[in-house]
Scaffold this motif. Structure first.
Motif, PDB file in Angstrom:
ATOM      1  N   ALA A 159     -30.315   3.726 -21.686  1.00 21.34           N
ATOM      2  CA  ALA A 159     -29.621   3.998 -20.427  1.00 21.34           C
ATOM      3  C   ALA A 159     -29.678   5.493 -20.125  1.00 21.34           C
ATOM      4  O   ALA A 159     -29.408   6.319 -20.997  1.00 21.34           O
ATOM      5  CB  ALA A 159     -28.173   3.537 -20.511  1.00 21.34           C
ATOM      6  N   VAL A 160     -30.029   5.836 -18.894  1.00 19.72           N
ATOM      7  CA  VAL A 160     -30.119   7.233 -18.472  1.00 19.72           C
ATOM      8  C   VAL A 160     -29.284   7.416 -17.211  1.00 19.72           C
ATOM      9  O   VAL A 160     -29.391   6.622 -16.267  1.00 19.72           O
ATOM     10  CB  VAL A 160     -31.578   7.651 -18.196  1.00 19.72           C
ATOM     11  N   PHE A 161     -28.465   8.464 -17.192  1.00 21.47           N
ATOM     12  CA  PHE A 161     -27.638   8.748 -16.021  1.00 21.47           C
ATOM     13  C   PHE A 161     -28.409   9.679 -15.088  1.00 21.47           C
ATOM     14  O   PHE A 161     -28.717  10.818 -15.443  1.00 21.47           O
ATOM     15  CB  PHE A 161     -26.318   9.391 -16.455  1.00 21.47           C
ATOM     16  N   LEU A 162     -28.753   9.180 -13.895  1.00 20.84           N
ATOM     17  CA  LEU A 162     -29.619   9.903 -12.970  1.00 20.84           C
ATOM     18  C   LEU A 162     -28.899  10.249 -11.671  1.00 20.84           C
ATOM     19  O   LEU A 162     -28.004   9.518 -11.227  1.00 20.84           O
ATOM     20  CB  LEU A 162     -30.853   9.057 -12.634  1.00 20.84           C
ATOM     21  N   ASP A 163     -29.333  11.368 -11.051  1.00 20.22           N
ATOM     22  CA  ASP A 163     -28.816  11.721  -9.730  1.00 20.22           C
ATOM     23  C   ASP A 163     -29.709  11.099  -8.655  1.00 20.22           C
ATOM     24  O   ASP A 163     -30.634  10.328  -8.951  1.00 20.22           O
ATOM     25  CB  ASP A 163     -28.720  13.239  -9.573  1.00 20.22           C
ATOM     26  N   ARG A 164     -29.457  11.445  -7.393  1.00 20.33           N
ATOM     27  CA  ARG A 164     -30.202  10.845  -6.288  1.00 20.33           C
ATOM     28  C   ARG A 164     -31.675  11.223  -6.302  1.00 20.33           C
ATOM     29  O   ARG A 164     -32.516  10.525  -5.740  1.00 20.33           O
ATOM     30  CB  ARG A 164     -29.580  11.265  -4.955  1.00 20.33           C
ATOM     31  N   GLN A 165     -32.005  12.344  -6.938  1.00 17.93           N
ATOM     32  CA  GLN A 165     -33.396  12.792  -7.007  1.00 17.93           C
ATOM     33  C   GLN A 165     -34.134  12.213  -8.218  1.00 17.93           C
ATOM     34  O   GLN A 165     -35.293  12.547  -8.464  1.00 17.93           O
ATOM     35  CB  GLN A 165     -33.456  14.324  -7.058  1.00 17.93           C
ATOM     36  N   GLY A 166     -33.457  11.362  -8.991  1.00 14.32           N
ATOM     37  CA  GLY A 166     -34.092  10.766 -10.155  1.00 14.32           C
ATOM     38  C   GLY A 166     -34.136  11.673 -11.360  1.00 14.32           C
ATOM     39  O   GLY A 166     -34.903  11.435 -12.299  1.00 14.32           O
ATOM     40  N   GLN A 167     -33.304  12.725 -11.356  1.00 16.42           N
ATOM     41  CA  GLN A 167     -33.233  13.651 -12.477  1.00 16.42           C
ATOM     42  C   GLN A 167     -32.006  13.324 -13.335  1.00 16.42           C
ATOM     43  O   GLN A 167     -31.006  12.801 -12.841  1.00 16.42           O
ATOM     44  CB  GLN A 167     -33.139  15.094 -11.975  1.00 16.42           C
ATOM     45  N   VAL A 168     -32.089  13.656 -14.620  1.00 16.05           N
ATOM     46  CA  VAL A 168     -30.960  13.407 -15.518  1.00 16.05           C
ATOM     47  C   VAL A 168     -29.757  14.214 -15.040  1.00 16.05           C
ATOM     48  O   VAL A 168     -29.862  15.418 -14.773  1.00 16.05           O
ATOM     49  CB  VAL A 168     -31.317  13.784 -16.964  1.00 16.05           C
ATOM     50  N   ALA A 169     -28.601  13.554 -14.915  1.00 11.21           N
ATOM     51  CA  ALA A 169     -27.417  14.166 -14.312  1.00 11.21           C
ATOM     52  C   ALA A 169     -26.270  14.262 -15.314  1.00 11.21           C
ATOM     53  O   ALA A 169     -26.218  13.511 -16.289  1.00 11.21           O
ATOM     54  CB  ALA A 169     -26.976  13.350 -13.097  1.00 11.21           C
ATOM     55  N   PRO A 170     -25.319  15.179 -15.064  1.00 10.18           N
ATOM     56  CA  PRO A 170     -24.117  15.257 -15.906  1.00 10.18           C
ATOM     57  C   PRO A 170     -23.125  14.169 -15.508  1.00 10.18           C
ATOM     58  O   PRO A 170     -23.111  13.721 -14.353  1.00 10.18           O
ATOM     59  CB  PRO A 170     -23.564  16.649 -15.597  1.00 10.18           C
ATOM     60  N   LEU A 171     -22.277  13.762 -16.431  1.00  8.98           N
ATOM     61  CA  LEU A 171     -21.301  12.714 -16.136  1.00  8.98           C
ATOM     62  C   LEU A 171     -20.189  13.189 -15.214  1.00  8.98           C
ATOM     63  O   LEU A 171     -19.390  12.381 -14.746  1.00  8.98           O
ATOM     64  CB  LEU A 171     -20.697  12.181 -17.434  1.00  8.98           C
ATOM     65  N   THR A 172     -20.128  14.490 -14.947  1.00  7.16           N
ATOM     66  CA  THR A 172     -19.099  15.021 -14.056  1.00  7.16           C
ATOM     67  C   THR A 172     -19.448  14.828 -12.585  1.00  7.16           C
ATOM     68  O   THR A 172     -18.647  15.153 -11.709  1.00  7.16           O
ATOM     69  CB  THR A 172     -18.891  16.519 -14.331  1.00  7.16           C
ATOM     70  N   ALA A 173     -20.637  14.308 -12.296  1.00  6.58           N
ATOM     71  CA  ALA A 173     -21.072  14.088 -10.917  1.00  6.58           C
ATOM     72  C   ALA A 173     -21.380  12.607 -10.711  1.00  6.58           C
ATOM     73  O   ALA A 173     -21.679  11.890 -11.663  1.00  6.58           O
ATOM     74  CB  ALA A 173     -22.312  14.927 -10.613  1.00  6.58           C
ATOM     75  N   PRO A 174     -21.313  12.131  -9.459  1.00  5.64           N
ATOM     76  CA  PRO A 174     -21.693  10.738  -9.195  1.00  5.64           C
ATOM     77  C   PRO A 174     -23.173  10.522  -9.494  1.00  5.64           C
ATOM     78  O   PRO A 174     -23.990  11.437  -9.366  1.00  5.64           O
ATOM     79  CB  PRO A 174     -21.405  10.574  -7.697  1.00  5.64           C
ATOM     80  N   GLY A 175     -23.517   9.322  -9.900  1.00  4.06           N
ATOM     81  CA  GLY A 175     -24.913   9.026 -10.184  1.00  4.06           C
ATOM     82  C   GLY A 175     -25.132   7.554 -10.444  1.00  4.06           C
ATOM     83  O   GLY A 175     -24.284   6.713 -10.108  1.00  4.06           O
ATOM     84  N   THR A 176     -26.264   7.253 -11.051  1.00  3.94           N
ATOM     85  CA  THR A 176     -26.631   5.870 -11.335  1.00  3.94           C
ATOM     86  C   THR A 176     -27.052   5.741 -12.795  1.00  3.94           C
ATOM     87  O   THR A 176     -27.927   6.479 -13.256  1.00  3.94           O
ATOM     88  CB  THR A 176     -27.800   5.415 -10.440  1.00  3.94           C
ATOM     89  N   VAL A 177     -26.420   4.830 -13.509  1.00 10.29           N
ATOM     90  CA  VAL A 177     -26.855   4.515 -14.867  1.00 10.29           C
ATOM     91  C   VAL A 177     -28.070   3.600 -14.737  1.00 10.29           C
ATOM     92  O   VAL A 177     -27.974   2.492 -14.210  1.00 10.29           O
ATOM     93  CB  VAL A 177     -25.744   3.816 -15.670  1.00 10.29           C
ATOM     94  N   THR A 178     -29.212   4.095 -15.177  1.00  9.08           N
ATOM     95  CA  THR A 178     -30.473   3.373 -15.030  1.00  9.08           C
ATOM     96  C   THR A 178     -30.949   2.914 -16.396  1.00  9.08           C
ATOM     97  O   THR A 178     -31.135   3.730 -17.304  1.00  9.08           O
ATOM     98  CB  THR A 178     -31.535   4.273 -14.378  1.00  9.08           C
ATOM     99  N   LEU A 179     -31.123   1.612 -16.547  1.00 11.53           N
ATOM    100  CA  LEU A 179     -31.530   1.047 -17.831  1.00 11.53           C
ATOM    101  C   LEU A 179     -33.047   0.894 -17.867  1.00 11.53           C
ATOM    102  O   LEU A 179     -33.636   0.208 -17.028  1.00 11.53           O
ATOM    103  CB  LEU A 179     -30.858  -0.306 -18.052  1.00 11.53           C
ATOM    104  N   PHE A 180     -33.671   1.562 -18.840  1.00 12.82           N
ATOM    105  CA  PHE A 180     -35.117   1.499 -19.022  1.00 12.82           C
ATOM    106  C   PHE A 180     -35.451   0.613 -20.219  1.00 12.82           C
ATOM    107  O   PHE A 180     -34.755   0.629 -21.235  1.00 12.82           O
ATOM    108  CB  PHE A 180     -35.688   2.896 -19.279  1.00 12.82           C
ATOM    109  N   SER A 181     -36.540  -0.123 -20.095  1.00 17.03           N
ATOM    110  CA  SER A 181     -37.052  -0.932 -21.198  1.00 17.03           C
ATOM    111  C   SER A 181     -38.558  -0.712 -21.291  1.00 17.03           C
ATOM    112  O   SER A 181     -39.250  -0.644 -20.265  1.00 17.03           O
ATOM    113  CB  SER A 181     -36.756  -2.413 -20.963  1.00 17.03           C
ATOM    114  N   ARG A 182     -39.052  -0.584 -22.521  1.00 10.51           N
ATOM    115  CA  ARG A 182     -40.483  -0.331 -22.701  1.00 10.51           C
ATOM    116  C   ARG A 182     -41.229  -1.653 -22.823  1.00 10.51           C
ATOM    117  O   ARG A 182     -40.959  -2.454 -23.719  1.00 10.51           O
ATOM    118  CB  ARG A 182     -40.723   0.525 -23.937  1.00 10.51           C
ATOM    119  N   GLU A 183     -42.167  -1.862 -21.912  1.00  7.78           N
ATOM    120  CA  GLU A 183     -42.955  -3.086 -21.902  1.00  7.78           C
ATOM    121  C   GLU A 183     -44.427  -2.733 -21.725  1.00  7.78           C
ATOM    122  O   GLU A 183     -44.787  -2.006 -20.800  1.00  7.78           O
ATOM    123  CB  GLU A 183     -42.496  -4.013 -20.771  1.00  7.78           C
ATOM    124  N   HIS A 184     -45.248  -3.234 -22.646  1.00  2.00           N
ATOM    125  CA  HIS A 184     -46.695  -3.002 -22.599  1.00  2.00           C
ATOM    126  C   HIS A 184     -47.019  -1.508 -22.554  1.00  2.00           C
ATOM    127  O   HIS A 184     -47.928  -1.065 -21.836  1.00  2.00           O
ATOM    128  CB  HIS A 184     -47.315  -3.708 -21.394  1.00  2.00           C
TER     129      HIS A 184
END
Length: 203
Positions: free
Chosen positions: A4-29
């Motif tokens: 799980a990576v917490f990202l901002d609107r630009q798709g960059q890793v963000a601090p938890l002190t700001a709003p963002g999106t928890v993005t779940l990545f899975s490695r496939e192929h």
């Protein structure tokens, strides 16, 4: 592997002190794929109770995830995430380099593979639950992640009132429950196990 990576609107890793999106990545192929996105915002939290509810609700949606990446995390969030068995990683920029670094780390034993229903029963009243952590451990799961996978979703439910556990020791992260308006007490049983009951504290 799920990360799980917490990202901002630009798709960059963000601090938890700001709003963002928890993005779940899975490695496939050999490639990282986004499999889930969860809007997450702790910036407007006005109390530990609100923080607890939002964090537990978010973590309950992350299947078999042990790694969480953010740009910055301190204080209560770090203690809470650590206590739930998550490995926290801090980095900046795009998430892909962090994903590759984490994937190269030694692989820990997988979390419990049996369905949670095998160890969880509903109580007599709405919001009451019983969990047999000893049975879960005997099924081959490790203690820390079994507790996280089975207990966090229950504690995060809006209707939660009481949780009874059968275990051989109190999970270490229970020491922080008071910070989130929860309390517990344990009772030794004749067979050498413990009965631990978790309830909400009075408002």
């Amino acid at each position: 592997m799920n990360i799980a990576v917490f990202l901002d609107r630009q798709g960059q890793v963000a601090p938890l002190t700001a709003p963002g999106t928890v993005t779940l990545f899975s490695r496939e192929h050999g490639r990282w794929q986004i499999v889930q996105k969860i809007a997450f915002d702790l910036s407007s939290c006005t109390s530990l109770d609100v923080f607890r509810e939002r964090t537990l609700a978010m973590l309950a949606q992350l299947p078999a995830c042990r790694h969480f990446v953010t740009r910055d995390v301190h204080g209560a969030p770090r203690a809470w995430f650590d206590g739930l068995g998550l490995t926290l990683w801090q980095c900046t920029g795009a998430p892909e380099p962090a994903l590759d670094t984490i994937a190269q780390q030694p692989v820990a034993p997988e979390a419990v593979t049996l369905p949670p229903q095998a160890f969880v029963r509903s109580g007599a009243e709405l919001g009451e639950f019983y969990v047999d952590l000893i049975a879960a451990r005997q099924a081959g799961a490790d203690d820390i992640h079994t507790a996280k996978l089975l207990l966090v979703p229950l504690l995060g439910r809006a209707e939660f009132t009481r949780l009874e556990l059968r275990c051989d020791h109190v999970p270490k992260w229970f020491a922080r429950l008071a910070d989130y308006h929860l309390q517990y007490h344990s009772t030794p049983l004749d067979d050498g196990t413990l009965r631990v009951v978790v309830t909400k504290t009075a408002s």
